[in-house]
Design a protein around this motif. Structure first.
Motif, PDB file in Angstrom:
ATOM      1  N   LEU A  58       0.861  -1.183   0.000  1.00 12.55           N
ATOM      2  CA  LEU A  58       0.000   0.000   0.000  1.00 12.55           C
ATOM      3  C   LEU A  58       0.892   1.225   0.000  1.00 12.55           C
ATOM      4  N   VAL A  59       0.651   2.136  -0.929  1.00  8.98           N
ATOM      5  CA  VAL A  59       1.386   3.404  -0.950  1.00  8.98           C
ATOM      6  C   VAL A  59       0.385   4.511  -0.661  1.00  8.98           C
ATOM      7  N   ILE A  60       0.628   5.262   0.421  1.00 11.15           N
ATOM      8  CA  ILE A  60      -0.311   6.324   0.795  1.00 11.15           C
ATOM      9  C   ILE A  60       0.266   7.657   0.330  1.00 11.15           C
ATOM     10  N   GLY A  61      -0.372   8.256  -0.688  1.00 11.01           N
ATOM     11  CA  GLY A  61       0.130   9.538  -1.211  1.00 11.01           C
ATOM     12  C   GLY A  61       0.547   9.359  -2.650  1.00 11.01           C
ATOM     13  N   GLY A  62      -0.040  10.157  -3.542  1.00  7.31           N
ATOM     14  CA  GLY A  62       0.217   9.998  -4.973  1.00  7.31           C
ATOM     15  C   GLY A  62       1.018  11.123  -5.590  1.00  7.31           C
ATOM     16  N   GLY A  63       1.938  11.698  -4.820  1.00 12.65           N
ATOM     17  CA  GLY A  63       2.863  12.671  -5.414  1.00 12.65           C
ATOM     18  C   GLY A  63       4.010  11.907  -6.048  1.00 12.65           C
ATOM     19  N   ILE A  64       5.095  12.606  -6.369  1.00 12.51           N
ATOM     20  CA  ILE A  64       6.195  11.941  -7.059  1.00 12.51           C
ATOM     21  C   ILE A  64       6.788  10.814  -6.209  1.00 12.51           C
ATOM     22  N   ALA A  65       6.780  10.964  -4.886  1.00 13.02           N
ATOM     23  CA  ALA A  65       7.325   9.914  -4.023  1.00 13.02           C
ATOM     24  C   ALA A  65       6.481   8.648  -4.135  1.00 13.02           C
ATOM     25  N   GLY A  66       5.185   8.802  -3.941  1.00  6.82           N
ATOM     26  CA  GLY A  66       4.290   7.649  -4.021  1.00  6.82           C
ATOM     27  C   GLY A  66       4.295   7.025  -5.408  1.00  6.82           C
ATOM     28  N   LEU A 125       7.607  -0.900  -7.317  1.00  7.31           N
ATOM     29  CA  LEU A 125       6.992  -2.126  -6.815  1.00  7.31           C
ATOM     30  C   LEU A 125       6.211  -2.836  -7.899  1.00  7.31           C
ATOM     31  N   GLY A 126       5.516  -2.058  -8.744  1.00  5.62           N
ATOM     32  CA  GLY A 126       4.762  -2.664  -9.846  1.00  5.62           C
ATOM     33  C   GLY A 126       5.682  -3.396 -10.811  1.00  5.62           C
ATOM     34  N   LEU A 127       6.811  -2.748 -11.128  1.00  4.39           N
ATOM     35  CA  LEU A 127       7.754  -3.387 -12.056  1.00  4.39           C
ATOM     36  C   LEU A 127       8.410  -4.611 -11.435  1.00  4.39           C
ATOM     37  N   ALA A 128       8.514  -4.613 -10.098  1.00  6.22           N
ATOM     38  CA  ALA A 128       9.115  -5.773  -9.430  1.00  6.22           C
ATOM     39  C   ALA A 128       8.145  -6.942  -9.383  1.00  6.22           C
ATOM     40  N   GLY A 129       6.910  -6.670  -9.823  1.00  6.90           N
ATOM     41  CA  GLY A 129       5.938  -7.760  -9.906  1.00  6.90           C
ATOM     42  C   GLY A 129       4.989  -7.852  -8.728  1.00  6.90           C
ATOM     43  N   TYR A 130       4.975  -6.838  -7.852  1.00  5.57           N
ATOM     44  CA  TYR A 130       4.100  -6.924  -6.684  1.00  5.57           C
ATOM     45  C   TYR A 130       2.836  -6.098  -6.892  1.00  5.57           C
ATOM     46  N   GLU A 131       1.717  -6.669  -6.463  1.00  8.97           N
ATOM     47  CA  GLU A 131       0.456  -5.935  -6.508  1.00  8.97           C
ATOM     48  C   GLU A 131       0.570  -4.727  -5.592  1.00  8.97           C
ATOM     49  N   THR A 132       0.231  -3.548  -6.096  1.00  7.03           N
ATOM     50  CA  THR A 132       0.371  -2.328  -5.306  1.00  7.03           C
ATOM     51  C   THR A 132      -0.884  -1.487  -5.436  1.00  7.03           C
ATOM     52  N   VAL A 133      -1.313  -0.915  -4.306  1.00  8.23           N
ATOM     53  CA  VAL A 133      -2.426   0.031  -4.333  1.00  8.23           C
ATOM     54  C   VAL A 133      -1.881   1.398  -3.963  1.00  8.23           C
ATOM     55  N   LEU A 134      -2.190   2.393  -4.781  1.00  3.32           N
ATOM     56  CA  LEU A 134      -1.742   3.771  -4.535  1.00  3.32           C
ATOM     57  C   LEU A 134      -2.972   4.589  -4.153  1.00  3.32           C
ATOM     58  N   VAL A 149       4.357   5.325   3.488  1.00  8.30           N
ATOM     59  CA  VAL A 149       3.691   6.615   3.696  1.00  8.30           C
ATOM     60  C   VAL A 149       4.458   7.673   2.916  1.00  8.30           C
ATOM     61  N   ALA A 150       3.753   8.368   2.011  1.00 10.12           N
ATOM     62  CA  ALA A 150       4.415   9.378   1.159  1.00 10.12           C
ATOM     63  C   ALA A 150       3.466  10.545   0.977  1.00 10.12           C
ATOM     64  N   THR A 151       3.043  11.131   2.099  1.00 12.60           N
ATOM     65  CA  THR A 151       1.975  12.128   2.031  1.00 12.60           C
ATOM     66  C   THR A 151       2.432  13.539   1.717  1.00 12.60           C
ATOM     67  N   GLY A 152       3.744  13.759   1.627  1.00 10.06           N
ATOM     68  CA  GLY A 152       4.216  15.048   1.138  1.00 10.06           C
ATOM     69  C   GLY A 152       4.065  16.208   2.111  1.00 10.06           C
ATOM     70  N   PHE A 153       3.942  17.427   1.532  1.00  6.45           N
ATOM     71  CA  PHE A 153       3.934  18.625   2.368  1.00  6.45           C
ATOM     72  C   PHE A 153       2.961  19.652   1.817  1.00  6.45           C
ATOM     73  N   LYS A 154       2.676  20.661   2.653  1.00  8.55           N
ATOM     74  CA  LYS A 154       1.957  21.836   2.153  1.00  8.55           C
ATOM     75  C   LYS A 154       2.703  23.061   2.649  1.00  8.55           C
ATOM     76  N   LEU A 155       2.178  24.238   2.330  1.00  3.38           N
ATOM     77  CA  LEU A 155       2.900  25.456   2.710  1.00  3.38           C
ATOM     78  C   LEU A 155       2.508  25.954   4.094  1.00  3.38           C
ATOM     79  N   PHE A 156       3.486  26.510   4.788  1.00  4.78           N
ATOM     80  CA  PHE A 156       3.246  27.202   6.052  1.00  4.78           C
ATOM     81  C   PHE A 156       2.283  28.363   5.795  1.00  4.78           C
ATOM     82  N   ASP A 157       1.389  28.602   6.739  1.00  6.05           N
ATOM     83  CA  ASP A 157       0.415  29.674   6.601  1.00  6.05           C
ATOM     84  C   ASP A 157       1.052  31.020   6.944  1.00  6.05           C
TER      85      ASP A 157
END
Lengths: 287, 651
Positions: free
Chosen positions: B144-152, B159-168, B328-336
């Protein structure tokens, strides 16, 4: 009805006597009592803390302990006195070594005395309601900006007073009394007051900026809560005009003078006629 | 009769300087059932370990006591050593003579006495140790990969190319993350979308990878190799199978609202795709602003959609799936930055953030790539970039450096000169950090080739003066104050983690630091793992980082997962609770106190007893403390063993 240990400081007895007169008028009208601290001495203001930190702390501690017997909180209208007393109170509370020494030196136990400014006190919900009730018929067209200066709000950790970047308490209390306060960007910018003697050129330049920015914002007068701000902006206005070929004629009012006027006091009764820049006619015109 | 071997380590001078090793060894040799006692300068070294193995053979030792550094350092090392010597690895006790004696007691005599006492306790305990065996735990080889930015995306591709089922799983309607919003990337000035889009397409085409967009992880139960995860697929009000992404609905929708993707500088409709290259290439209806969903009027999109893909009745769907590993690859947002009173609390229209500026610079963005002042649309001729807004600032509670801003500001400055060649460009900085490959050269190019003016000094105040923004700053190199009007001010705002990510951390039992960044298992040696086995972390949710580091950590986590999945099976922890069914009275007090839900009730010989799920049990010992009949015991820490220690101490 509240009672306060009243700490005037030197200027309120001399060059800022109109500030004292208007503070007393407003507080008495609202039914509060001000009991002047018997043995108060100089608070040291900027000269003390710039030259001798120990002396500066001791002066503040002496005054606080002198008021402790009364059991009342201290009301200090002058922003510099307010700042020094708050710094002293902060030190008495947090520095055990200092507190013990001060208690021994001044032969008095430290008590939990709160240091208050009329700007803060008059903004309490009860006082705001009372003010609104007393000035019910008053409304002024005079366009004002509130200049807070530096000592009321800085350093933020010690003063813990209003928002240090965008304070609103003077605007709030005068708004309740029917005055129009304009928003502007120069509420806490330096007026150069502390350089008045050592670097007059810079002081005049910075004061000119405050006056100019107020004028650009559309203000006809500036409201202050500090005798040094008042002195700089009012007494030096002619020097600013001379130095920069300007024609500023901007009255500088203590916020309590305006409150007193709204409450029905004659301007001369609270010393508004003592200003260097003509301030009485302008006030009447806007009413 | 046990045959105990005691080995005391000098740890160089770490222990030897404040503990008399000779005395400890001599005392140990006299302790009950000790057959051999020795010392070594560095017991954890190969020489030291060989000495232990030799001694085991020579003296037929069947259990070992080590007096050395904390077990947190070398417990695994010594267990491996015992295995090599042919002993069960749990016939080991470690007395911590470093952190608990040498490093805290300067008095040699007192320290030595305490060291002897601790060794005595360990000897008494190990005498009662039993060999412990581990069980095989099967692994579900799905990631399971949590986060669909460049990291995820990178991790999912690996993982997909290595042959493992992956959910993003991605919480926004499209994958792509922050990179989809950038214009160009430093130091190459590659177009960000041009290098990102092929990856987005690749990950969406991989047979092994399933993408759940507009979805969030709700709960994670289980343990490494066997995580049970519930995922909420939020309603899009579009049938994903039918929508062709043609875009007619979004042309005609009457509702216009600020676009989140365009940072509020541009608009979108209530039915929209976040950006043209969105993947999945499917529309979504914003239920807060859609006229039909809020007021029951309109339905224009449904009338126009030729594929009949609009589904106003669609509900959220919760799916539960099993995974062997989580990234976990949830990334970042900007400081307010509106917290900065000195910069106007966010009320100046011509003050924007770096990410706002990316959208402005982007030719496909809300201003078609024209640099303009938001207040009046005119082209600015004097632009200020202020570094470290919401970074390196104790007063605002963000003392850390956000790492990417010096570089992205240099990039912005260069691009500004390209877009507006006659513009005066100022950068107000504290230090310029350009530590990556070709980064320093890029920054120097900004100064030398593009003539960007770098002023070393913070901006203390920004205020409005007529149509300009006045900046008060100090040039600390020249020792001069600066008060200058600018047409546009761009703030290099710091990176912070998403609130939803911090919330997720608590739900999966992961630690976060004071700022909400995920805490790695070890800051130096285990930067992509969490302390929870089987959960890995990549990208900026662990700490702000640039794209190369993000991609590197993403691939690193994929490699870790592959390493995990390459095992035939996992080994269970042996030091867990064991309930003696004969003694258990079935009161289930243990079930009430177990924090991990590891206890269930089963029938046994006509009575109901408590049973431990050995895969879930973490060996915390709560059940042992709660058990009234002494049926629950912690393997490796039985009451008998612990009392033995206390007895030895009280001699």
């Amino acid at each position: 009805m509240a009672r306060y240990a009243y700490y005037p400081g030197c200027t309120l007895k001399s060059s800022a006597s109109e500030y004292e007169a208007s503070v007393k008028a407003v507080f008495n009208k609202l039914g509060h009592e001000l009991e002047e601290i018997d043995s108060w001495i100089c608070c040291g203001a900027s000269p003390a803390h710039q030259s001798d930190a120990g002396l500066s702390s001791d002066l503040a501690a002496y005054n606080i302990l002198a008021a402790a017997d009364s059991g009342l909180n201290i009301l200090a209208p002058c922003a510099a006195c307010f700042n020094r007393l708050k710094a002293g109170a902060h030190k008495l509370k947090n520095d055990d070594v200092f507190r013990k020494r001060a208690e021994t030196e001044f032969k008095h136990a430290a008590a939990d005395v709160e240091i208050l400014s009329p700007v803060g006190v008059l903004n309490s919900p009860d006082n705001l309601d009372a003010i609104k009730a007393v000035v019910a018929d008053h409304h002024s067209e005079l366009k004002l900006v509130a200049y807070y200066g530096c000592l009321l709000v800085r350093p933020p950790k010690i003063m813990q007073f209003d928002d240090p970047e965008d304070p609103v308490l003077i605007d709030k209390v005068l708004g309740a009394a029917g005055f129009t306060l304009l928003p502007w960007e120069y509420k806490t910018e330096c007026c150069g007051g502390s350089l008045a003697i050592s670097n007059r050129e810079s002081a005049l330049r910075l004061t000119a900026k405050v006056l100019n920015t107020a004028r650009k914002a559309g203000a006809e007068a500036i409201v202050v809560a500090c005798p040094l701000c008042h002195q700089n902006l009012d007494a030096r206005q002619s020097q600013v005009n001379a130095a920069f070929n300007e024609k500023f004629a901007i009255p500088i009012y203590y916020f309590t003078e305006l409150l007193a006027f709204a409450m029905g006091f004659e301007p001369t009764a609270v010393g508004i006629d003592k200003h260097v820049v003509e301030s009485v006619k302008v006030l009447r015109r806007g009413a | 009769m046990a045959r105990i071997g005691v080995f005391i380590c000098h740890c160089g001078k770490n222990i030897a300087a404040t503990v008399d090793i000779g005395k400890v060894v001599a005392a140990a040799a006299k302790m009950p059932q000790v057959k051999y006692a020795a010392e070594d300068r560095y017991l954890c070294s190969e020489i030291g370990q060989n000495m232990i193995i030799e001694a085991v053979k020579e003296h037929q030792l069947d259990r070992i006591v080590i007096g050395a550094c904390s077990p947190r350092m070398h417990e695994e090392t010594y267990r491996a050593c015992l295995r090599q010597a042919g002993l069960n690895p749990y016939m080991l006790e470690i007395a911590n003579l470093r952190e608990q004696v040498s490093w805290v007691h300067p008095d040699i005599a007192a320290g030595t006495e305490k060291a002897i006492a601790l060794v005595g306790m360990a000897v008494a305990k190990v005498a009662k140790n039993e060999p412990l065996l581990t069980k095989e735990v099967p692994i579900t080889r799905r990631a399971l990969v949590i986060g669909g930015g460049i990291a995820g995306i990178q991790a999912a591709i690996d993982l997909g190319l290595a042959g493992y089922e992956t959910v993003l799983v991605e919480k926004e309607p499209s994958i792509g993350g922050r990179m989809a919003q950038f214009d160009k990337t430093f130091p190459t000035l590659d177009c960000s979308a041009c290098i990102l889009a092929p990856r987005m397409v690749e990950v969406s085409h991989l047979e092994n990878v399933k993408i759940y967009s507009n979805a969030e992880v709700e709960s994670v139960k289980g343990f490494v190799g066997n995580f049970e995860v519930s995922i909420r697929k939020k309603a899009r009000f579009i049938d994903e199978a039918k929508c062709t992404g043609c875009g007619i609905c979004m042309e005609k929708c009457p509702v216009k609202v600020p676009s989140e993707f365009e940072m509020g500088l541009g608009e979108r409709r209530a039915i929209y795709k976040p950006f043209p290259q969105a993947i999945p290439n499917i529309a979504i209806i914003d239920k807060e602003t859609c006229r039909y969903l809020t007021e029951g009027k309109c339905q224009l999109c449904a009338k126009l959609c030729e594929a009949g893909a609009i589904d106003y009745e669609q509900q959220d769907e919760i799916v539960t799936e099993t995974f062997g590993a989580i990234i976990v690859a949830t990334g970042f947002k900007l400081f307010d930055y509106t917290k900065y009173g000195e910069y106007g609390y966010g009320r100046y229209r011509d003050m924007i953030t770096g990410l706002d500026y990316e959208r402005m610079l982007n030719a496909a963005g809300p201003t078609k790539g024209h640099v303009i002042r938001p207040s009046d649309g005119r082209e600015p001729k004097r632009i200020a970039f202020i570094q470290c807004v919401g970074s390196r600032d104790d007063a605002k509670g963000v003392p850390y450096c956000s790492r990417i801003c010096c570089m992205y500001t240099a990039k912005h400055a260069i691009l500004t000169k390209e877009h507006v060649p006659d513009a005066e460009v100022y950068v107000f900085y504290i230090d310029v950090r350009a530590a990556g490959k070709n980064y320093e050269e890029f920054y120097q190019m900004a100064r030398e080739k593009y003539g960007v003016k770098y002023i070393r000094g913070r901006v203390s105040r920004v205020y409005q003066d007529d149509g300009s923004l006045m900046l008060k700053a100090v040039d600390t190199i020249l020792g001069q104050t600066i008060e200058m009007p600018f047409d546009l001010v761009v703030l290099a705002v710091g990176a912070v983690p998403h609130e939803s990510a911090i919330d997720l951390a608590h739900r999966i039992g992961a630690s976060t630091d004071a700022y909400g960044f995920y805490t790695e298992a070890h800051p130096k040696l285990r930067p992509v793992e969490l302390l929870t086995e089987g959960i890995f972390v990549a990208g900026s949710c662990q700490a702000p980082k640039d794209i190369p580091d993000t991609v590197a950590t993403a691939s690193a986590t994929a490699a870790k997962v592959c390493g995990l999945f390459a095992k035939a099976h996992l080994e269970s922890r042996p030091m867990i609770s064991a309930i003696d069914p004969e003694k258990c009275i079935g009161c289930l007090a243990c079930l009430a106190v177990c924090p991990f839900d590891a206890v269930t009730s089963e029938a046994w010989r006509g009575k109901d007893i408590a049973v431990i799920n050995e895969s879930v049990c973490k060996g915390c010992g709560n059940c042992v403390a709660a058990c009234r009949s002494g049926a629950a015991q912690l393997r490796g820490f039985t009451d008998d063993q612990l009392i033995g220690e206390v007895d030895a101490l009280c001699q």
